[in-house]
Design a protein around this motif. Structure first.
Motif, PDB file in Angstrom:
ATOM      1  N   ARG A  22       0.931  -1.252   0.084  1.00  0.00           N
ATOM      2  CA  ARG A  22       0.078  -0.111   0.082  1.00  0.00           C
ATOM      3  C   ARG A  22       0.810   1.256  -0.080  1.00  0.00           C
ATOM      4  O   ARG A  22       0.618   2.381  -0.756  1.00  0.00           O
ATOM      5  CB  ARG A  22      -0.870  -0.064   1.233  1.00  0.00           C
ATOM      6  CG  ARG A  22      -1.916   1.038   1.258  1.00  0.00           C
ATOM      7  CD  ARG A  22      -2.849   1.129   2.634  1.00  0.00           C
ATOM      8  NE  ARG A  22      -3.323  -0.112   2.675  1.00  0.00           N
ATOM      9  CZ  ARG A  22      -3.525  -0.926   3.558  1.00  0.00           C
ATOM     10  NH1 ARG A  22      -2.318  -0.765   4.197  1.00  0.00           N
ATOM     11  NH2 ARG A  22      -4.102  -1.995   3.745  1.00  0.00           N
ATOM     12  N   LEU A  59      -6.052  -5.035  -1.389  1.00  0.00           N
ATOM     13  CA  LEU A  59      -5.797  -3.926  -1.817  1.00  0.00           C
ATOM     14  C   LEU A  59      -6.801  -3.572  -3.016  1.00  0.00           C
ATOM     15  O   LEU A  59      -7.099  -2.366  -3.069  1.00  0.00           O
ATOM     16  CB  LEU A  59      -4.320  -3.261  -2.261  1.00  0.00           C
ATOM     17  CG  LEU A  59      -3.249  -3.648  -0.988  1.00  0.00           C
ATOM     18  CD1 LEU A  59      -1.944  -3.220  -1.749  1.00  0.00           C
ATOM     19  CD2 LEU A  59      -3.666  -2.544  -0.184  1.00  0.00           C
ATOM     20  N   GLU A  62      -9.676  -2.161  -1.395  1.00  0.00           N
ATOM     21  CA  GLU A  62      -9.848  -0.949  -1.108  1.00  0.00           C
ATOM     22  C   GLU A  62      -9.779   0.083  -2.262  1.00  0.00           C
ATOM     23  O   GLU A  62      -9.963   1.055  -1.954  1.00  0.00           O
ATOM     24  CB  GLU A  62      -8.361  -0.840  -0.288  1.00  0.00           C
ATOM     25  CG  GLU A  62      -8.448  -1.555   1.086  1.00  0.00           C
ATOM     26  CD  GLU A  62      -6.939  -1.257   1.670  1.00  0.00           C
ATOM     27  OE1 GLU A  62      -6.292  -0.541   1.279  1.00  0.00           O
ATOM     28  OE2 GLU A  62      -6.504  -2.074   2.688  1.00  0.00           O
ATOM     29  N   LEU A  64      -7.081   0.397  -4.354  1.00  0.00           N
ATOM     30  CA  LEU A  64      -5.770   1.013  -5.025  1.00  0.00           C
ATOM     31  C   LEU A  64      -5.369   0.019  -6.162  1.00  0.00           C
ATOM     32  O   LEU A  64      -4.397   0.352  -6.824  1.00  0.00           O
ATOM     33  CB  LEU A  64      -4.676   0.906  -3.715  1.00  0.00           C
ATOM     34  CG  LEU A  64      -4.763   1.866  -2.809  1.00  0.00           C
ATOM     35  CD1 LEU A  64      -3.885   1.408  -1.645  1.00  0.00           C
ATOM     36  CD2 LEU A  64      -4.267   3.071  -3.127  1.00  0.00           C
TER      37      LEU A  64
END
Length: 231
Positions: A22, A59, A62, A64
């Protein structure tokens, strides 16, 4: 591509890998639109493919990373319209967080935010953008937590994930970074005064200013890319 990481303990491997991956995405050490090379990342993060793949899935959830059929995992790349739309929503969420936090924050929570602010100012003085950003993000999260609305927090976290890399980049301009620091000082003042209207106003301005900086950067980069293609 480097992550400056030590060996990750076996317990919680995918969470640790996700945290460090991240950071690489947020700090643009992996460029937007780039394919995530599992072999290279496993070597850099010193984990096997299994926890790495779990980290990538985290991720992706999320926002991203994008999982593309037949291509694998791609670092998310937002269009200009995506950026405008997402910042518009984020500004509203930040403003509501600030407004509620100003009414509900406890003295202990305020003291914690003040302490993080001092640390963030020290990072700014050192011009340590990476440390500054991490502390900045913690302050915004603490303000959101002080609003004491779990539905707001869940929505905030989901939308904010899409903007982390862009928020990091928005402080790479010296004058814009200085302005952001001043805005944070006004946030602390409004929180301490329990001034909900002032807190809402400064957070709206803060997010809109970040949006404007990011849009300017994207337009400038687009112009450079077009110029390079024409040569």
């Amino acid at each position: 591509m480097t992550a400056d990481v030590a060996s990750i303990p076996r317990s919680g491997l995918h969470e640790q890998a996700a945290m460090r991956l991240r950071q690489m995405l947020v700090e643009n050490r992996i460029a937007p639109g780039a394919k995530l090379n599992e072999r290279e990342l496993a070597d850099v993060l010193q984990v096997s493919r299994t926890p790495l793949r779990e980290a990538i899935k985290m991720l992706a959830a999320e926002g991203l990373v994008e999982l593309v059929p037949n291509r694998g995992a791609i670092a998310v790349s937002l269009t200009m319209e995506d950026v405008n739309n997402t910042f518009e929503v984020m500004a509203g969420l930040e403003a509501l967080s600030g407004e509620l936090a100003a009414r509900r924050i406890t003295e202990a929570e305020l003291a914690e935010v003040r302490a993080m602010q001092f640390e963030m100012l020290a990072a700014y003085t050192r011009q340590d953008l990476s440390a500054y950003y991490r502390l900045n993000a913690k302050i915004h999260s603490a303000i959101n937590a002080a609003a004491k609305n779990p539905v707001l927090t869940a929505t905030y976290n989901q939308v904010n994930a899409r903007l982390q890399a862009l928020r990091f980049r928005s402080n790479q301009d010296g004058e814009k970074w200085k302005r952001a620091v001043k805005e944070h000082e006004r946030m602390i003042e409004a929180l301490a005064a329990h001034d909900a209207a002032a807190m809402r106003e400064v957070l709206l301005a803060h997010l809109n200013n970040k949006r404007d900086v990011v849009i300017e950067q994207l337009r400038r980069e687009g112009g450079k890319a077009a110029a390079g293609a024409a040569q």
